[in-house]
Write a protein that holds these residues in place. Structure first.
Motif, short mmCIF file in Angstrom:
data_model
loop_
_atom_site.label_atom_id
_atom_site.label_comp_id
_atom_site.label_asym_id
_atom_site.label_seq_id
_atom_site.Cartn_x
_atom_site.Cartn_y
_atom_site.Cartn_z
N ALA A 189 0.83 -1.20 0.00
CA ALA A 189 0.00 0.00 0.00
C ALA A 189 0.86 1.26 0.00
CB ALA A 189 -0.94 -0.01 1.21
N ALA A 190 1.92 1.27 0.81
CA ALA A 190 2.81 2.43 0.85
C ALA A 190 3.45 2.66 -0.51
CB ALA A 190 3.87 2.24 1.93
N LYS A 191 3.87 1.60 -1.17
CA LYS A 191 4.48 1.73 -2.49
C LYS A 191 3.48 2.26 -3.52
CE LYS A 191 8.06 -1.77 -1.93
NZ LYS A 191 8.65 -3.02 -2.45
N GLU A 192 2.24 1.80 -3.42
CA GLU A 192 1.21 2.28 -4.35
C GLU A 192 0.94 3.77 -4.13
OE1 GLU A 192 -0.45 0.59 -6.89
OE2 GLU A 192 1.15 -0.87 -6.51
N ARG A 193 1.13 4.24 -2.92
CA ARG A 193 0.95 5.67 -2.63
C ARG A 193 2.20 6.48 -2.94
NH1 ARG A 193 -1.01 3.46 2.31
NH2 ARG A 193 0.83 4.32 3.38
N GLY A 194 3.27 5.80 -3.35
CA GLY A 194 4.53 6.49 -3.65
C GLY A 194 5.31 6.88 -2.42
N GLU A 195 5.11 6.14 -1.32
CA GLU A 195 5.79 6.45 -0.06
C GLU A 195 6.82 5.38 0.26
OE1 GLU A 195 2.67 6.58 2.78
OE2 GLU A 195 1.61 8.25 1.81
N PRO A 196 7.81 5.70 1.11
CA PRO A 196 8.78 4.68 1.54
C PRO A 196 8.07 3.55 2.25
CG PRO A 196 9.52 6.89 2.15
CD PRO A 196 8.10 7.03 1.68
N ALA A 197 8.54 2.33 2.02
CA ALA A 197 7.89 1.16 2.61
C ALA A 197 8.91 0.34 3.38
CB ALA A 197 7.25 0.29 1.53
N ALA A 198 8.53 -0.10 4.60
CA ALA A 198 9.36 -1.01 5.36
C ALA A 198 9.30 -2.38 4.71
CB ALA A 198 8.88 -1.09 6.81
N GLU A 199 10.46 -2.95 4.38
CA GLU A 199 10.52 -4.23 3.69
C GLU A 199 11.08 -5.29 4.63
OE1 GLU A 199 12.91 -3.41 0.30
OE2 GLU A 199 11.39 -2.14 -0.66
N CYS A 200 10.36 -6.39 4.78
CA CYS A 200 10.72 -7.41 5.75
C CYS A 200 11.16 -8.68 5.03
CB CYS A 200 9.53 -7.73 6.65
SG CYS A 200 8.81 -6.27 7.43
N TRP A 201 12.40 -9.11 5.28
CA TRP A 201 12.87 -10.35 4.66
C TRP A 201 14.11 -10.85 5.40
CZ3 TRP A 201 17.84 -9.56 2.84
CH2 TRP A 201 18.19 -8.23 2.55
N VAL A 202 14.40 -12.13 5.21
CA VAL A 202 15.61 -12.75 5.75
C VAL A 202 16.31 -13.49 4.61
CG1 VAL A 202 14.74 -12.98 8.10
CG2 VAL A 202 14.33 -14.80 6.44
#
Length: 384
Positions: free
Chosen positions: A339-352
């Motif tokens: 949703a943040a990416k669709e709004r053009g905002e920085p997004a917290a990305e979670c991965w290992v």
């Protein structure tokens, strides 16, 4: 987990006004089994008598696949997690092959006024059957609604979540618990057999974006992603137990013509090979499956466990993620991230692991179709 990243609590799901849990479906009684298998194999010309033979796996469990019940549990877990974190986002559930059917649910969502839908498929990895085919199903549903004159919502499929901490952490706990359940004298030497659904090597080679494609059975993104998750789990288990267990990625649930190459080795063949080399015990770790559905209950808990007993090889099977609250939280984070990416905002990305965040939009040539069929929720979607 040292390389774990976490999204903060809160956040807006806008522009999304609904989440769709999209799954495979399964029979819920003996009379459903053959019609369900006819749905799964539609267009392949498989005789009904052959489907009755295949259906014996289901008949052995009363004709009921556990997958629908497990999806209901996950649906409940998602709604509770969303409500507990102040995320006002309704969650719907639809299946590819059995009720509630995807087209019916999409019609319901459109009638409810849902105009922008995030989609979570119950398949964590890149492959035709695990990603592209779900996108084709979405396109089929939208086409059916268009013929009915329904105003079509936009659908966006959430990224692959194979390496999201909320998916991986419950599996680590499951392996540690399974090791502890082994007899103490064989525990430290136990081998970890990470299992996933075998697919044709041709499909594996073309899995994921074009840049990940391989040749001659290399496996493409499908194999690469599973190996990365297996390595993360094995390394963390070593940290928690103080023992570095040997491990290998193996396959199960093969179907189709025997002359077509599929990913190997099969779990039962692997158990025989381990026994021959003196392995004292095995933990089977079904990293390719979100929940304990039929492929897990029959192919691992029944067939593979029987093979281990025949060999005199102590074996345990670790739990899948299912409706674990951490997985429900991971889904929330995936929604907020997209949703943040669709709004053009920085997004917290979670991965290992080492592969980073999977792509959000399926590119042209990603997990190519068996034929020229449209697919929704990608850069080549006719319904963007």
């Amino acid at each position: 987990m040292s390389d774990q990243l976490r999204a903060p609590d809160g956040g807006s799901a806008a522009p999304y006004d609904a989440l769709l849990l999209l799954s495979f479906g399964g029979p819920e009684g003996p009379d459903d089994v053959v019609p369900f298998l006819e749905n799964v194999t539609r267009g392949r010309g498989i005789p009904r008598e052959r489907l009755k033979e295949v259906g014996q796996h289901y008949f052995g469990f009363g004709g009921i696949s556990p997958i629908n019940g497990q999806n209901r549990e996950l649906l409940d877990a998602l709604r509770k997690d969303f409500a507990g974190h102040g995320l006002d986002l309704p969650v719907y559930w639809g299946n590819r092959n059995w009720a509630p059917y995807l087209t019916d649910v999409m019609r319901e969502m459109a009638a409810d006024g849902r105009r922008r839908i995030a989609v979570l498929a119950t398949s964590a990895y890149a492959s035709y059957s695990g990603c592209r085919q779900y996108r084709e199903n979405l396109a089929d549903a939208l086409a059916a609604l268009a013929e009915e004159g329904v105003e079509l919502p936009r659908v966006d499929k959430l990224r692959h979540y194979f390496n999201h901490p909320g998916f991986v952490e419950p599996m680590i706990d499951g392996v540690v618990a399974s090791l502890a359940a082994l007899p103490e004298e064989v525990r430290s030497g136990a081998h970890l057999a990470f299992t996933t659904h075998s697919i044709p090597t041709a499909a594996a080679d073309t899995s994921g974006p074009v840049e990940d494609h391989t040749e001659d059975g290399g496996g493409g993104a499908y194999v690469k992603q599973h190996l990365d998750v297996a390595r993360v789990i094995a390394d963390e288990v070593a940290v928690r137990t103080g023992v570095a267990h040997s491990w290998e990625l193996v396959y199960q649930s093969r179907s189709g013509a025997p002359h077509i190459p599929w990913l190997e080795p099969d779990i039962c063949d692997h158990l025989e090979a381990l026994h021959a080399t003196g392995a004292p015990a095995v933990v089977m770790v079904p990293i390719g499956f979100v929940s304990d559905h039929m492929e897990v209950l029959y192919d691992l808990d029944t067939e593979a466990t029987a093979k281990a007993a025949e060999l005199g090889l102590p074996v345990r099977r670790s739990a899948t993620v299912g409706a674990d609250p951490r997985f429900a939280g991971a889904v929330r984070e995936l929604v907020l991230e997209r949703a943040a990416k669709e709004r053009g905002e920085p997004a917290a990305e979670c991965w290992v692991g080492t592969l980073g965040q999977s792509h959000d939009l399926c590119a042209v040539g990603c997990c190519p179709a068996r034929g020229p069929r449209p697919a929704a929720a990608g850069v080549d979607s006719p319904y963007a």
